[in-house]
Design a protein around this motif. Structure first.
Motif, PDB file in Angstrom:
ATOM      1  N   VAL A   1      38.582  36.313  37.100  1.00 34.13           N
ATOM      2  CA  VAL A   1      39.324  36.055  35.865  1.00 34.13           C
ATOM      3  C   VAL A   1      40.758  36.506  36.087  1.00 34.13           C
ATOM      4  CG1 VAL A   1      37.391  36.267  34.266  1.00 34.13           C
ATOM      5  CG2 VAL A   1      38.626  38.308  34.981  1.00 34.13           C
ATOM      6  N   PRO A   2      41.699  35.976  35.311  1.00 32.37           N
ATOM      7  CA  PRO A   2      43.065  36.507  35.418  1.00 32.37           C
ATOM      8  C   PRO A   2      43.066  37.993  35.050  1.00 32.37           C
ATOM      9  CG  PRO A   2      43.040  34.436  34.207  1.00 32.37           C
ATOM     10  CD  PRO A   2      41.616  34.847  34.364  1.00 32.37           C
ATOM     11  N   ALA A   3      43.754  38.809  35.827  1.00 37.46           N
ATOM     12  CA  ALA A   3      43.838  40.239  35.521  1.00 37.46           C
ATOM     13  C   ALA A   3      44.384  40.425  34.112  1.00 37.46           C
ATOM     14  CB  ALA A   3      44.738  40.942  36.530  1.00 37.46           C
ATOM     15  N   ASP A   4      43.744  41.295  33.363  1.00 39.14           N
ATOM     16  CA  ASP A   4      44.131  41.536  31.981  1.00 39.14           C
ATOM     17  C   ASP A   4      43.946  43.022  31.691  1.00 39.14           C
ATOM     18  OD1 ASP A   4      44.370  41.779  29.198  1.00 39.14           O
ATOM     19  OD2 ASP A   4      43.550  39.775  28.846  1.00 39.14           O
ATOM     20  N   PRO A   5      44.983  43.830  31.899  1.00 38.53           N
ATOM     21  CA  PRO A   5      44.858  45.280  31.726  1.00 38.53           C
ATOM     22  C   PRO A   5      44.334  45.700  30.358  1.00 38.53           C
ATOM     23  CG  PRO A   5      46.931  44.751  32.791  1.00 38.53           C
ATOM     24  CD  PRO A   5      46.341  43.456  32.333  1.00 38.53           C
ATOM     25  N   GLN A   6      44.752  44.996  29.319  1.00 37.38           N
ATOM     26  CA  GLN A   6      44.308  45.386  27.986  1.00 37.38           C
ATOM     27  C   GLN A   6      42.813  45.168  27.796  1.00 37.38           C
ATOM     28  OE1 GLN A   6      46.246  47.111  25.898  1.00 37.38           O
ATOM     29  NE2 GLN A   6      47.682  46.996  27.626  1.00 37.38           N
ATOM     30  N   GLU A   7      42.338  43.994  28.266  1.00 39.01           N
ATOM     31  CA  GLU A   7      40.901  43.753  28.190  1.00 39.01           C
ATOM     32  C   GLU A   7      40.137  44.750  29.065  1.00 39.01           C
ATOM     33  OE1 GLU A   7      38.547  41.031  26.586  1.00 39.01           O
ATOM     34  OE2 GLU A   7      40.051  42.089  25.401  1.00 39.01           O
ATOM     35  N   ALA A   8      40.693  45.038  30.241  1.00 41.67           N
ATOM     36  CA  ALA A   8      40.053  45.999  31.137  1.00 41.67           C
ATOM     37  C   ALA A   8      39.905  47.352  30.453  1.00 41.67           C
ATOM     38  CB  ALA A   8      40.859  46.130  32.423  1.00 41.67           C
ATOM     39  N   LEU A   9      41.001  47.833  29.873  1.00 43.01           N
ATOM     40  CA  LEU A   9      40.960  49.139  29.214  1.00 43.01           C
ATOM     41  C   LEU A   9      40.018  49.117  28.017  1.00 43.01           C
ATOM     42  CD1 LEU A   9      44.678  50.318  29.292  1.00 43.01           C
ATOM     43  CD2 LEU A   9      42.759  51.189  30.628  1.00 43.01           C
ATOM     44  N   ARG A  10      40.011  48.013  27.279  1.00 38.25           N
ATOM     45  CA  ARG A  10      39.147  47.932  26.104  1.00 38.25           C
ATOM     46  C   ARG A  10      37.675  48.083  26.497  1.00 38.25           C
ATOM     47  NH1 ARG A  10      36.632  43.788  22.563  1.00 38.25           N
ATOM     48  NH2 ARG A  10      37.196  42.073  23.932  1.00 38.25           N
ATOM     49  N   TRP A  11      37.229  47.306  27.494  1.00 38.89           N
ATOM     50  CA  TRP A  11      35.823  47.342  27.851  1.00 38.89           C
ATOM     51  C   TRP A  11      35.445  48.614  28.605  1.00 38.89           C
ATOM     52  CZ3 TRP A  11      32.812  44.566  25.143  1.00 38.89           C
ATOM     53  CH2 TRP A  11      33.211  43.307  24.675  1.00 38.89           C
ATOM     54  N   LEU A  12      36.326  49.052  29.499  1.00 37.20           N
ATOM     55  CA  LEU A  12      36.011  50.279  30.235  1.00 37.20           C
ATOM     56  C   LEU A  12      35.988  51.491  29.311  1.00 37.20           C
ATOM     57  CD1 LEU A  12      38.058  49.785  33.527  1.00 37.20           C
ATOM     58  CD2 LEU A  12      35.566  49.780  33.285  1.00 37.20           C
ATOM     59  N   THR A  13      36.886  51.515  28.348  1.00 33.43           N
ATOM     60  CA  THR A  13      36.917  52.644  27.421  1.00 33.43           C
ATOM     61  C   THR A  13      35.669  52.658  26.538  1.00 33.43           C
ATOM     62  OG1 THR A  13      39.338  52.623  27.408  1.00 33.43           O
ATOM     63  CG2 THR A  13      38.242  53.786  25.614  1.00 33.43           C
ATOM     64  N   LEU A  14      35.242  51.474  26.089  1.00 35.25           N
ATOM     65  CA  LEU A  14      34.005  51.405  25.301  1.00 35.25           C
ATOM     66  C   LEU A  14      32.824  51.952  26.096  1.00 35.25           C
ATOM     67  CD1 LEU A  14      34.268  47.908  23.550  1.00 35.25           C
ATOM     68  CD2 LEU A  14      34.087  50.128  22.408  1.00 35.25           C
ATOM     69  N   ALA A  15      32.726  51.528  27.362  1.00 36.39           N
ATOM     70  CA  ALA A  15      31.611  51.994  28.196  1.00 36.39           C
ATOM     71  C   ALA A  15      31.721  53.484  28.475  1.00 36.39           C
ATOM     72  CB  ALA A  15      31.573  51.201  29.503  1.00 36.39           C
ATOM     73  N   ALA A  16      32.936  53.943  28.737  1.00 34.65           N
ATOM     74  CA  ALA A  16      33.139  55.364  29.036  1.00 34.65           C
ATOM     75  C   ALA A  16      32.779  56.220  27.830  1.00 34.65           C
ATOM     76  CB  ALA A  16      34.580  55.602  29.461  1.00 34.65           C
ATOM     77  N   LYS A  17      33.203  55.804  26.646  1.00 30.56           N
ATOM     78  CA  LYS A  17      32.894  56.568  25.436  1.00 30.56           C
ATOM     79  C   LYS A  17      31.403  56.564  25.126  1.00 30.56           C
ATOM     80  CE  LYS A  17      37.409  56.298  23.175  1.00 30.56           C
ATOM     81  NZ  LYS A  17      38.200  55.808  22.026  1.00 30.56           N
ATOM     82  N   ALA A  18      30.699  55.547  25.659  1.00 29.97           N
ATOM     83  CA  ALA A  18      29.246  55.505  25.472  1.00 29.97           C
ATOM     84  C   ALA A  18      28.521  56.329  26.530  1.00 29.97           C
ATOM     85  CB  ALA A  18      28.755  54.057  25.521  1.00 29.97           C
TER      86      ALA A  18
END
Length: 523
Positions: free
Chosen positions: A265-282
């Protein structure tokens, strides 16, 4: 089925055969059907149910279950008792009222009562797989998909009925054709086990399409694997996203990492941070570590070493070895955190006990080669670390092993000899001399490796079965886990006279120096 599919099938079967805990039964039972009794009281109960007023529901159903005593009221009352709606859970009471409904041929009551008999819930009637199978058969033959699915599992595992894989398949198929997602998921596993990838994928896609998150993530992993024979990374991304949107933390991490790296997929830092942060907080340690990596490298986000250390620290506290190693490296050099070599060393050492131990060994080997572990770790313990560092191409590692070998460090002699055999053909004879010296001194890895070299003829092109058998025998006596099997395999290729000669040689070796003991090893 290729070995690639076995982990997926194993996981699918494991998921399918584990009966859901009783508090989750309601998730497999539809909300009360629109069908109502021809009495005003049931209409009021329907309204109370819709409003979440389960006290009224419980009281009203109790009255209707008793008088006029219809099967529907008894089933619904049994359900609220087992779920603990509108009052405390009452498994024994639930079983009683569900049984009354079963006597009036209520299908859903039979299935729910069967699940109680399979759950061994405290205060309930006790586990009775045979009785559950009888109840499920009654409901399954009348078309209840949940009963067909559970009955299929009982036949598959031989619980309450004789094991019968054909019957299991037929009942699972019946439920799957009624779009029962867990039945489809289980049927996919059976098809993969039967080497039918086409049908396995078909049913796995069906279960995923029904919204079963575990099926979605397994399908995504399968499609994402370049060796699966069914690779479709575009479709895999869609299934990762569907699973991520339901809250599956591994899917969230996978999706975030793909966006971080621009992988498919095209690199998308905001989407990356959104999903990684959700997983990390879980609580997903991998997502925490990936966030640490992103901030440490400035990959898709501004470099922030302090924030990187924070995320690595969270991953480390959750037991992730690679996060421990990354945090230790920052502490070692004071990057984003105060320099603290002692704490860094502690994290490196803790990482040795994780699946990422190889990374820790490389860093510890680098430190040993630099002389920074002098006085902190015995040279014998550091040998496997430095060998890992040498294999990773770290400067000074080979020189350290060579110096230790010349100083009489037996594990170093063994490790250096093995490294030369693997990497430098010109030094094979020198390596063989070192290997023999280490083996004679009692080094288990050297004994085992020497036996293999002699058995294959790697030393001079001519296999020496007698000498190899001798060293396998010695290594086995000292407890090498793989030596006994290798010795037996080699023995099958030897004559009785050769085996007797090898055994005599091993006895002679032990008698030569009765004080020989295995050299100490470490992580």
């Amino acid at each position: 089925m290729t070995s690639l599919f076995r982990p997926f099938a194993t996981l699918l079967l494991a998921s399918a055969t584990a009966f859901a805990p009783l508090p989750l039964i309601a998730q497999d039972v539809a909300d009360p059907p629109a069908e109502t009794l021809d009495v005003p009281e049931m209409a009021a109960i329907e309204r109370a149910w819709a409003a979440g007023d389960f006290v009224t529901v419980r009281q009203g159903l109790k009255a209707l279950a008793e008088d006029p005593g219809t099967a529907l009221a008894q089933y619904r009352y049994g359900r609220v008792l087992i779920e603990g709606r509108g009052g405390p859970r009452d498994p024994a009471g639930a079983a009683l009222w569900l049984d009354k409904a079963v006597q009036q041929n209520h299908v859903e009551a039979a299935t729910l009562l069967a699940r109680i008999y399979l759950s061994d819930v405290a205060g309930g009637p006790g586990r009775d797989a045979a009785k559950a199978a009888d109840l499920l058969t009654r409901a399954a033959t009348r078309g209840d998909a949940s009963a067909q699915y559970l009955l299929g599992l009982l036949y598959q595992n031989g619980q309450g009925v004789a094991r019968d894989q054909d019957a299991a398949f037929n009942w699972l198929l019946a439920a799957a054709e009624q779009r029962h997602a867990m039945a489809q998921f289980s049927l996919a596993a059976v098809q993969f086990e039967n080497n039918d990838q086409v049908e396995g994928l078909r049913w796995l896609r069906a279960a995923a399409g029904e919204g079963l998150t575990e099926a979605q993530i397994q399908l995504a992993l399968l499609l994402d694997n370049p060796d699966s024979g069914a690779t479709n990374r575009v479709e895999a991304l869609d299934w990762f996203r569907r699973a991520a949107e339901t809250g599956h933390v591994m899917a969230q991490r996978m999706l975030g990492t793909r966006y971080l790296q621009g992988d498919g997929v095209p690199a998308d830092p905001q989407e990356a941070l959104r999903w990684l942060t959700l997983a990390a907080k879980a609580g997903d340690a991998g997502a925490m570590s990936n966030l640490g990596y992103a901030f440490a490298r400035g990959e898709g986000v501004p470099q922030d070493l302090e924030q990187a250390a924070g995320w690595y620290g969270m991953g480390a506290e959750h037991g992730l070895g690679r996060a421990m190693v990354a945090l230790a490296r920052q502490m070692e050099i004071g990057s984003g955190v105060p320099e603290d070599f002692d704490t860094a060393l502690s994290w490196y050492t803790r990482a040795l006990e994780t699946p990422d131990a190889r990374l820790a060994r490389i860093e510890l080997g680098r430190l040993a080669a630099e002389g920074r572990l002098d006085g902190r770790a015995a040279p014998q313990r550091a040998v496997p670390w430095v060998l890992a560092a040498a294999k990773a191409g770290r400067d000074g590692a080979i020189d350290w092993l060579d110096a230790q070998a010349k100083a009489g460090n037996i594990p170093a002699q063994s490790a250096l000899a093995r490294h030369w055999f693997d990497t430098d053909m010109a030094r094979h004879q020198e390596a063989l001399t070192l290997m023999r010296a280490a083996a004679d001194a009692g080094d288990g890895p050297a004994q085992f490796t020497l036996a293999g070299i002699l058995a294959r003829g790697d030393h001079d092109g001519t296999p020496d079965y007698v000498e190899a058998h001798k060293w396998y025998n010695i290594a086995a006596t000292f407890g090498h886990p793989d030596a006994p099997e290798k010795r037996e395999v080699l023995g099958a290729l030897m004559t009785p006279d050769q085996i007797a000669t090898a055994q005599a040689a091993a006895r002679t070796w032990f008698e030569t120096d009765a004080l020989r003991v295995p050299a100490p090893e470490g992580n």
